[in-house]
Design a protein around this motif. Structure first.
Motif, PDB file in Angstrom:
ATOM      1  N   ILE A  50       0.854  -1.181   0.000  1.00  0.00           N
ATOM      2  CA  ILE A  50       0.000   0.000   0.000  1.00  0.00           C
ATOM      3  C   ILE A  50       0.890   1.231   0.000  1.00  0.00           C
ATOM      4  O   ILE A  50       1.815   1.336   0.812  1.00  0.00           O
ATOM      5  N   THR A  51       0.607   2.171  -0.898  1.00  0.00           N
ATOM      6  CA  THR A  51       1.393   3.402  -0.956  1.00  0.00           C
ATOM      7  C   THR A  51       0.450   4.596  -0.961  1.00  0.00           C
ATOM      8  O   THR A  51      -0.551   4.616  -1.687  1.00  0.00           O
ATOM      9  N   LEU A  52       0.741   5.593  -0.116  1.00  0.00           N
ATOM     10  CA  LEU A  52      -0.145   6.719   0.130  1.00  0.00           C
ATOM     11  C   LEU A  52       0.318   7.972  -0.610  1.00  0.00           C
ATOM     12  O   LEU A  52       1.480   8.372  -0.500  1.00  0.00           O
ATOM     13  N   HIS A  53      -0.634   8.612  -1.326  1.00  0.00           N
ATOM     14  CA  HIS A  53      -0.311   9.801  -2.131  1.00  0.00           C
ATOM     15  C   HIS A  53      -1.453  10.810  -2.086  1.00  0.00           C
ATOM     16  O   HIS A  53      -1.913  11.286  -3.130  1.00  0.00           O
ATOM     17  N   VAL A  54      -1.901  11.147  -0.891  1.00  0.00           N
ATOM     18  CA  VAL A  54      -3.010  12.087  -0.748  1.00  0.00           C
ATOM     19  C   VAL A  54      -2.522  13.396  -0.140  1.00  0.00           C
ATOM     20  O   VAL A  54      -1.522  13.425   0.574  1.00  0.00           O
ATOM     21  N   PRO A  55      -3.225  14.504  -0.412  1.00  0.00           N
ATOM     22  CA  PRO A  55      -2.903  15.752   0.285  1.00  0.00           C
ATOM     23  C   PRO A  55      -3.387  15.671   1.722  1.00  0.00           C
ATOM     24  O   PRO A  55      -4.207  14.814   2.066  1.00  0.00           O
ATOM     25  N   LEU A  56      -2.883  16.546   2.568  1.00  0.00           N
ATOM     26  CA  LEU A  56      -3.362  16.610   3.950  1.00  0.00           C
ATOM     27  C   LEU A  56      -4.515  17.603   4.011  1.00  0.00           C
ATOM     28  O   LEU A  56      -4.338  18.794   3.784  1.00  0.00           O
ATOM     29  N   THR A  57      -5.705  17.101   4.312  1.00  0.00           N
ATOM     30  CA  THR A  57      -6.884  17.951   4.493  1.00  0.00           C
ATOM     31  C   THR A  57      -7.487  17.638   5.855  1.00  0.00           C
ATOM     32  O   THR A  57      -7.559  16.473   6.260  1.00  0.00           O
ATOM     33  N   LEU A  58      -7.927  18.682   6.540  1.00  0.00           N
ATOM     34  CA  LEU A  58      -8.339  18.529   7.932  1.00  0.00           C
ATOM     35  C   LEU A  58      -9.833  18.338   8.120  1.00  0.00           C
ATOM     36  O   LEU A  58     -10.266  17.856   9.173  1.00  0.00           O
ATOM     37  N   ASP A  59     -10.649  18.705   7.132  1.00  0.00           N
ATOM     38  CA  ASP A  59     -12.087  18.569   7.309  1.00  0.00           C
ATOM     39  C   ASP A  59     -12.754  18.263   5.973  1.00  0.00           C
ATOM     40  O   ASP A  59     -12.100  18.176   4.940  1.00  0.00           O
ATOM     41  N   GLY A  60     -14.072  18.080   6.020  1.00  0.00           N
ATOM     42  CA  GLY A  60     -14.810  17.729   4.814  1.00  0.00           C
ATOM     43  C   GLY A  60     -14.911  16.231   4.639  1.00  0.00           C
ATOM     44  O   GLY A  60     -14.285  15.454   5.369  1.00  0.00           O
ATOM     45  N   GLU A  61     -15.697  15.811   3.649  1.00  0.00           N
ATOM     46  CA  GLU A  61     -15.922  14.373   3.470  1.00  0.00           C
ATOM     47  C   GLU A  61     -14.670  13.631   3.020  1.00  0.00           C
ATOM     48  O   GLU A  61     -14.596  12.397   3.144  1.00  0.00           O
ATOM     49  N   ASP A  62     -13.697  14.349   2.499  1.00  0.00           N
ATOM     50  CA  ASP A  62     -12.458  13.700   2.057  1.00  0.00           C
ATOM     51  C   ASP A  62     -11.273  14.049   2.953  1.00  0.00           C
ATOM     52  O   ASP A  62     -10.123  14.028   2.508  1.00  0.00           O
ATOM     53  N   ALA A  63     -11.533  14.381   4.214  1.00  0.00           N
ATOM     54  CA  ALA A  63     -10.450  14.699   5.150  1.00  0.00           C
ATOM     55  C   ALA A  63      -9.467  13.540   5.220  1.00  0.00           C
ATOM     56  O   ALA A  63      -9.853  12.372   5.267  1.00  0.00           O
ATOM     57  N   THR A  64      -8.187  13.879   5.231  1.00  0.00           N
ATOM     58  CA  THR A  64      -7.159  12.831   5.230  1.00  0.00           C
ATOM     59  C   THR A  64      -6.315  12.797   6.497  1.00  0.00           C
ATOM     60  O   THR A  64      -5.454  11.921   6.630  1.00  0.00           O
ATOM     61  N   ARG A  65      -6.520  13.735   7.427  1.00  0.00           N
ATOM     62  CA  ARG A  65      -5.755  13.655   8.669  1.00  0.00           C
ATOM     63  C   ARG A  65      -6.137  12.369   9.400  1.00  0.00           C
ATOM     64  O   ARG A  65      -7.303  12.079   9.614  1.00  0.00           O
ATOM     65  N   HIS A  66      -5.130  11.572   9.743  1.00  0.00           N
ATOM     66  CA  HIS A  66      -5.324  10.260  10.367  1.00  0.00           C
ATOM     67  C   HIS A  66      -6.284   9.400   9.548  1.00  0.00           C
ATOM     68  O   HIS A  66      -7.105   8.667  10.085  1.00  0.00           O
ATOM     69  N   LEU A  67      -6.132   9.497   8.229  1.00  0.00           N
ATOM     70  CA  LEU A  67      -6.878   8.603   7.343  1.00  0.00           C
ATOM     71  C   LEU A  67      -6.629   7.154   7.738  1.00  0.00           C
ATOM     72  O   LEU A  67      -7.535   6.318   7.740  1.00  0.00           O
ATOM     73  N   LEU A  68      -5.379   6.867   8.062  1.00  0.00           N
ATOM     74  CA  LEU A  68      -5.040   5.563   8.637  1.00  0.00           C
ATOM     75  C   LEU A  68      -4.920   5.756  10.140  1.00  0.00           C
ATOM     76  O   LEU A  68      -3.865   6.097  10.668  1.00  0.00           O
TER      77      LEU A  68
END
Length: 371
Positions: free
Chosen positions: A171-189
């Protein structure tokens, strides 16, 4: 014109022809340094917001980075300050880093990349390139990118949900860091999703440190239950969690994209954007190239890995990082590694010479030719 620029930005000659360039430490930059500056050029370590810029003469901000989570875009808009960044400038460098990381992990785990399932989370400039290269190699690739899926745009690989991607071998991660919204990525994992991963899997992150809950990952690895982990990015940079560094297999100091060519492209893209903003013609520029030859055949994945390691050795970054952070001031040491990073060239810099077996020709043509 007075231009203030991060001291780690190369190829500033194009801006020096426009005015006076003052180089500063991007992490400790203050308003005082911008008292008479019209242009500010930064990298990811500088927080650019109203507190930094309000009341200064700055009218153009450029960030020589892919991500923009360090920039308050709304504040810049409200202050009437133009903004540009450099999406894709170092995508090739990061993709080469990830390809080497994947091959190293497969070698360690006794599998081939061709026969593995690879999950790519985020299919932008970097993730899309990684997926395309893996397709060319004949690997099985699945992706997760909810915004891309909703847009209806064509994806380079089949799209699925995150949990399905987390079932892949690598698994390789390539997302921007976003803090809110439906696509928030902070602590995605987060701890719950990390618990889905086992020692037979591999996890690679080259995007932003906070996309993974670092404390949860450190606990999981300490318990011997987590995946083989390779991290280039960390929460709380420039002071990564020592417990996490101790337990990852390979680590580096946020330098996956630190190629000479990637940095050059970042500056050139900002200069082009400034010229458009100023209503001037942007002069053409040529990236650095070499007449040197990489003479290495590619008959199998071991050869491919050896070729990549002729240009760059991930293990060297890991060694330097561990040695540096063992000192008295880990934060300063982390930044020093980035500031004094040795020149690293992308494969485009060289000419390749050597027989390439048929299964590897589609990938080799992408590695050594502009896309």
């Amino acid at each position: 014109m007075h231009i203030v620029a991060d001291e780690n930005m190369p190829a500033l000659e194009c801006f020096e022809r426009r005015g006076t360039v003052t180089r500063v430490n991007g992490r400790t930059l203050t308003r005082d340094a911008l008292a008479d500056a019209e242009v500010l050029l930064v990298r990811s370590v500088t927080r650019v917001d109203r507190a930094l810029l309000e009341g200064t003469p700055v009218r153009f901000v450029g960030s020589a980075t892919i991500g923009t989570d360090h920039v308050d875009r709304a504040a810049l808009d409200a202050l009437g300050i133009a903004f540009a960044h450099a999406p894709g400038c170092n995508a090739r460098a990061v993709a080469e880093y990830v390809l080497q990381a994947l091959l190293l992990a497969c070698q360690r785990q006794g599998r081939t990349l061709h026969e593995s399932r690879v999950g790519v989370v985020g299919l932008g400039n970097v993730g899309g390139r990684v997926a395309a290269w893996l397709n060319a190699l004949g690997a099985t690739v699945i992706g997760c990118d909810p915004p891309l899926a909703r847009s209806g745009a064509r994806a380079p690989v089949p799209l699925t949900g995150l949990d399905a991607v987390l079932d892949a071998d690598l698994i390789t991660l390539h997302v921007p860091l976003t803090l809110d919204g439906e696509d928030a990525t902070r602590h995605l994992l987060d701890a719950e999703r990390l618990a889905l991963l086992g020692p037979e899997q591999t996890l690679i992150s080259t995007c932003r440190g906070a996309v993974i809950d670092n404390r949860a990952l450190a606990r999981q690895l300490a318990a011997g239950q987590g995946p083989l982990t390779l991290l280039d990015v960390w929460e709380n940079e420039p002071r990564p969690d020592p417990a996490l560094l101790e337990r990852v297999w390979l680590g580096s100091p946020h330098v996956a994209g630190y190629s000479v060519e990637g940095k050059w492209r970042g500056t050139a893209m900002l200069h082009d954007a400034w010229c458009r903003w100023a209503g001037e013609a942007a002069p053409g520029a040529t990236p650095p190239v070499s007449g040197e030859t990489l003479d290495a055949p590619v008959h199998d994945e071991a050869d491919l890995l050896a070729l990549l390691r002729r240009a760059y050795r991930l293990h060297e970054d890991d060694r330097r990082l561990r040695e540096a952070l063992a000192g008295d001031d880990p934060g300063a040491a982390f930044d020093a590694l980035r500031k004094h990073y040795p020149p690293r060239h992308e494969l485009l810099y060289w000419r390749h010479q050597g027989e390439v077996a048929a299964p590897f020709k589609p990938l080799a043509s992408r590695l050594f030719a502009p896309e």
